[in-house]
Write a protein that holds these residues in place. Sequence first.
Motif, PDB file in Angstrom:
ATOM      1  N   VAL A 162       9.658   4.704  -9.973  1.00 19.76           N
ATOM      2  CA  VAL A 162       9.362   3.610 -10.900  1.00 19.76           C
ATOM      3  C   VAL A 162      10.661   2.987 -11.392  1.00 19.76           C
ATOM      4  CG1 VAL A 162       8.528   3.080 -13.221  1.00 19.76           C
ATOM      5  CG2 VAL A 162       7.105   4.413 -11.670  1.00 19.76           C
ATOM      6  N   HIS A 163      11.603   3.822 -11.808  1.00 17.41           N
ATOM      7  CA  HIS A 163      12.862   3.309 -12.340  1.00 17.41           C
ATOM      8  C   HIS A 163      13.660   2.572 -11.268  1.00 17.41           C
ATOM      9  CE1 HIS A 163      12.819   6.526 -15.781  1.00 17.41           C
ATOM     10  NE2 HIS A 163      11.714   5.794 -15.717  1.00 17.41           N
ATOM     11  N   THR A 164      13.550   3.041 -10.035  1.00 16.93           N
ATOM     12  CA  THR A 164      14.231   2.360  -8.927  1.00 16.93           C
ATOM     13  C   THR A 164      13.624   0.986  -8.680  1.00 16.93           C
ATOM     14  OG1 THR A 164      14.753   4.475  -7.856  1.00 16.93           O
ATOM     15  CG2 THR A 164      14.837   2.495  -6.486  1.00 16.93           C
ATOM     16  N   LEU A 165      12.298   0.928  -8.705  1.00 17.04           N
ATOM     17  CA  LEU A 165      11.612  -0.352  -8.479  1.00 17.04           C
ATOM     18  C   LEU A 165      11.935  -1.365  -9.580  1.00 17.04           C
ATOM     19  CD1 LEU A 165       8.079   0.944  -7.376  1.00 17.04           C
ATOM     20  CD2 LEU A 165       9.729  -0.275  -5.936  1.00 17.04           C
ATOM     21  N   LEU A 166      12.028  -0.889 -10.811  1.00 16.41           N
ATOM     22  CA  LEU A 166      12.274  -1.784 -11.943  1.00 16.41           C
ATOM     23  C   LEU A 166      13.750  -2.130 -12.097  1.00 16.41           C
ATOM     24  CD1 LEU A 166       9.859  -0.219 -14.597  1.00 16.41           C
ATOM     25  CD2 LEU A 166       9.453  -2.171 -13.092  1.00 16.41           C
ATOM     26  N   GLU A 167      14.604  -1.378 -11.434  1.00 21.38           N
ATOM     27  CA  GLU A 167      16.050  -1.656 -11.401  1.00 21.38           C
ATOM     28  C   GLU A 167      16.677  -1.733 -12.791  1.00 21.38           C
ATOM     29  OE1 GLU A 167      16.280  -5.283  -9.163  1.00 21.38           O
ATOM     30  OE2 GLU A 167      16.127  -4.231  -7.225  1.00 21.38           O
ATOM     31  N   PRO A 205       5.816  15.485  -6.698  1.00 19.58           N
ATOM     32  CA  PRO A 205       6.225  15.841  -8.066  1.00 19.58           C
ATOM     33  C   PRO A 205       6.291  14.614  -8.975  1.00 19.58           C
ATOM     34  CG  PRO A 205       7.622  16.937  -6.450  1.00 19.58           C
ATOM     35  CD  PRO A 205       6.799  15.942  -5.694  1.00 19.58           C
ATOM     36  N   ALA A 206       5.885  14.793 -10.218  1.00 22.87           N
ATOM     37  CA  ALA A 206       5.886  13.685 -11.174  1.00 22.87           C
ATOM     38  C   ALA A 206       7.281  13.104 -11.347  1.00 22.87           C
ATOM     39  CB  ALA A 206       5.338  14.165 -12.516  1.00 22.87           C
ATOM     40  N   ALA A 207       8.294  13.963 -11.326  1.00 21.58           N
ATOM     41  CA  ALA A 207       9.673  13.490 -11.499  1.00 21.58           C
ATOM     42  C   ALA A 207      10.067  12.523 -10.383  1.00 21.58           C
ATOM     43  CB  ALA A 207      10.630  14.682 -11.521  1.00 21.58           C
ATOM     44  N   LEU A 215       4.365   2.663 -17.217  1.00 22.80           N
ATOM     45  CA  LEU A 215       4.335   3.027 -15.793  1.00 22.80           C
ATOM     46  C   LEU A 215       4.672   4.504 -15.587  1.00 22.80           C
ATOM     47  CD1 LEU A 215       5.971  -0.183 -14.300  1.00 22.80           C
ATOM     48  CD2 LEU A 215       3.566   0.476 -14.234  1.00 22.80           C
ATOM     49  N   ASP A 216       5.623   5.020 -16.367  1.00 24.40           N
ATOM     50  CA  ASP A 216       5.936   6.453 -16.285  1.00 24.40           C
ATOM     51  C   ASP A 216       4.703   7.292 -16.591  1.00 24.40           C
ATOM     52  OD1 ASP A 216       8.549   6.148 -15.549  1.00 24.40           O
ATOM     53  OD2 ASP A 216       9.394   6.545 -17.534  1.00 24.40           O
ATOM     54  N   ASP A 217       3.937   6.857 -17.589  1.00 20.52           N
ATOM     55  CA  ASP A 217       2.723   7.584 -17.973  1.00 20.52           C
ATOM     56  C   ASP A 217       1.669   7.504 -16.864  1.00 20.52           C
ATOM     57  OD1 ASP A 217       1.093   8.635 -20.624  1.00 20.52           O
ATOM     58  OD2 ASP A 217      -0.177   7.443 -19.303  1.00 20.52           O
ATOM     59  N   LEU A 218       1.468   6.316 -16.320  1.00 22.32           N
ATOM     60  CA  LEU A 218       0.420   6.120 -15.322  1.00 22.32           C
ATOM     61  C   LEU A 218       0.678   6.908 -14.035  1.00 22.32           C
ATOM     62  CD1 LEU A 218      -0.320   2.282 -15.676  1.00 22.32           C
ATOM     63  CD2 LEU A 218      -1.700   4.191 -16.509  1.00 22.32           C
ATOM     64  N   VAL A 219       1.922   6.953 -13.577  1.00 18.86           N
ATOM     65  CA  VAL A 219       2.185   7.620 -12.298  1.00 18.86           C
ATOM     66  C   VAL A 219       2.079   9.141 -12.414  1.00 18.86           C
ATOM     67  CG1 VAL A 219       3.646   5.744 -11.458  1.00 18.86           C
ATOM     68  CG2 VAL A 219       4.707   7.693 -12.647  1.00 18.86           C
ATOM     69  N   VAL A 268       0.820  -1.206   0.000  1.00 14.73           N
ATOM     70  CA  VAL A 268       0.000   0.000   0.000  1.00 14.73           C
ATOM     71  C   VAL A 268       0.860   1.265   0.000  1.00 14.73           C
ATOM     72  CG1 VAL A 268      -1.748   1.307   1.254  1.00 14.73           C
ATOM     73  CG2 VAL A 268      -1.888  -1.184   1.176  1.00 14.73           C
ATOM     74  N   GLN A 269       1.992   1.226   0.691  1.00 14.58           N
ATOM     75  CA  GLN A 269       2.851   2.403   0.774  1.00 14.58           C
ATOM     76  C   GLN A 269       3.369   2.803  -0.608  1.00 14.58           C
ATOM     77  OE1 GLN A 269       3.133  -0.262   2.804  1.00 14.58           O
ATOM     78  NE2 GLN A 269       2.411   0.663   4.726  1.00 14.58           N
ATOM     79  N   VAL A 270       3.787   1.823  -1.376  1.00 16.49           N
ATOM     80  CA  VAL A 270       4.284   2.097  -2.724  1.00 16.49           C
ATOM     81  C   VAL A 270       3.158   2.634  -3.598  1.00 16.49           C
ATOM     82  CG1 VAL A 270       5.198   1.054  -4.845  1.00 16.49           C
ATOM     83  CG2 VAL A 270       6.137   0.400  -2.616  1.00 16.49           C
ATOM     84  N   GLU A 271       1.997   2.002  -3.494  1.00 12.26           N
ATOM     85  CA  GLU A 271       0.838   2.420  -4.278  1.00 12.26           C
ATOM     86  C   GLU A 271       0.473   3.876  -3.987  1.00 12.26           C
ATOM     87  OE1 GLU A 271      -2.701  -0.382  -5.488  1.00 12.26           O
ATOM     88  OE2 GLU A 271      -3.060   0.444  -3.493  1.00 12.26           O
ATOM     89  N   ARG A 272       0.465   4.241  -2.715  1.00  9.90           N
ATOM     90  CA  ARG A 272       0.117   5.612  -2.337  1.00  9.90           C
ATOM     91  C   ARG A 272       1.191   6.605  -2.782  1.00  9.90           C
ATOM     92  NH1 ARG A 272      -2.174   4.384   3.811  1.00  9.90           N
ATOM     93  NH2 ARG A 272      -4.234   3.621   3.157  1.00  9.90           N
ATOM     94  N   ALA A 273       2.435   6.199  -2.697  1.00 10.05           N
ATOM     95  CA  ALA A 273       3.524   7.086  -3.105  1.00 10.05           C
ATOM     96  C   ALA A 273       3.459   7.390  -4.603  1.00 10.05           C
ATOM     97  CB  ALA A 273       4.873   6.461  -2.756  1.00 10.05           C
ATOM     98  N   LEU A 274       3.073   6.381  -5.388  1.00 11.08           N
ATOM     99  CA  LEU A 274       3.023   6.557  -6.846  1.00 11.08           C
ATOM    100  C   LEU A 274       1.780   7.306  -7.320  1.00 11.08           C
ATOM    101  CD1 LEU A 274       4.307   3.052  -8.040  1.00 11.08           C
ATOM    102  CD2 LEU A 274       5.550   5.223  -8.069  1.00 11.08           C
ATOM    103  N   THR A 275       0.813   7.491  -6.446  1.00  8.20           N
ATOM    104  CA  THR A 275      -0.427   8.180  -6.838  1.00  8.20           C
ATOM    105  C   THR A 275      -0.659   9.467  -6.057  1.00  8.20           C
ATOM    106  OG1 THR A 275      -1.680   6.809  -5.262  1.00  8.20           O
ATOM    107  CG2 THR A 275      -1.593   6.053  -7.553  1.00  8.20           C
TER     108      THR A 275
END
Length: 275
Positions: free
Chosen positions: A66-71, A58-60, A82-86, A46-53
């Motif tokens: 996202v890039h950190t999560l995908l490594e 800031p969008a940046a 994912l960049d578009d959605l967040v 939930v924490q990640v979900e809330r952080a991304l929404t």
Amino acid sequence: MRGEASRIADRVSRDSLAPKLKATGEDAWRVGNELFAVTDLLDHNVQVERALTDPARPAADKTTMVHTLLEGKAHPMTVEILDDLVQRRWSKPHDIANAVEDFGVDAMMYYADATGTTMKVSVELAELHSALLNMPVVRTRLYDEHSSAEARVTLLHNVLSGNEISKVTMRLAEHATANPRHRRYLATIQWLINKLSRHMGESMVTVTTAAPLSDEQIDRLTKIYTKRTGHAVHINSVVDPTVLGGMRVQIGHEVNDNTVIAQLNKLKRSVQVTA
């Protein structure tokens, strides 16, 4: 039910990225699997979900996350989606996970298109749905969230063993099993069938009978339901000797069961009520 902001975000994102996702061809298989993995991550964090929404963030910052999560290991199309959605606004944090899952299913459909298996997948999902209608204990266990994902997937493989299932059908069924997302199993399979039908521009009509339908019967049913629905239909003929006779017809969530076994069960319930 998604709020207005989420519906707009989902629609605009998919409309803009669908051509690019389709253009990935057979790479869509990898994209779909990665998006299913992200869906699972969001559903269980939930924490990640809330952080991304978070609209105040800031969008940046969100794209960096996202890039950190995908490594740096994900397909470029997965990253772009994912960049578009967040960067979009969501009514509820959980709605972004729904959007990611939708994109994952879309990717699997585009892979099926690229490999010429779209109709096969649609038919196999309808057959799985029809088979599970007569297996209440099995389908309950397939979405039992008190059981581990590994145990549920193993059960699915046992149920489907001996059947030559396409890899897309198997992957979609595995996703529905491993991460039920608080949905009943048949509801998820029906949702997938409906998405495939819309994707192909026709409706899937599943007709269950005790004996195989003749070509003439299939042609007649095709004409009847094409006229009734106002667009092209595909008749998925399922043979189930346990229905004894008659016919069960399913279009989307609508089921018209005129089989002998259904009539017997109805009579049995009637007798129990009056007894």
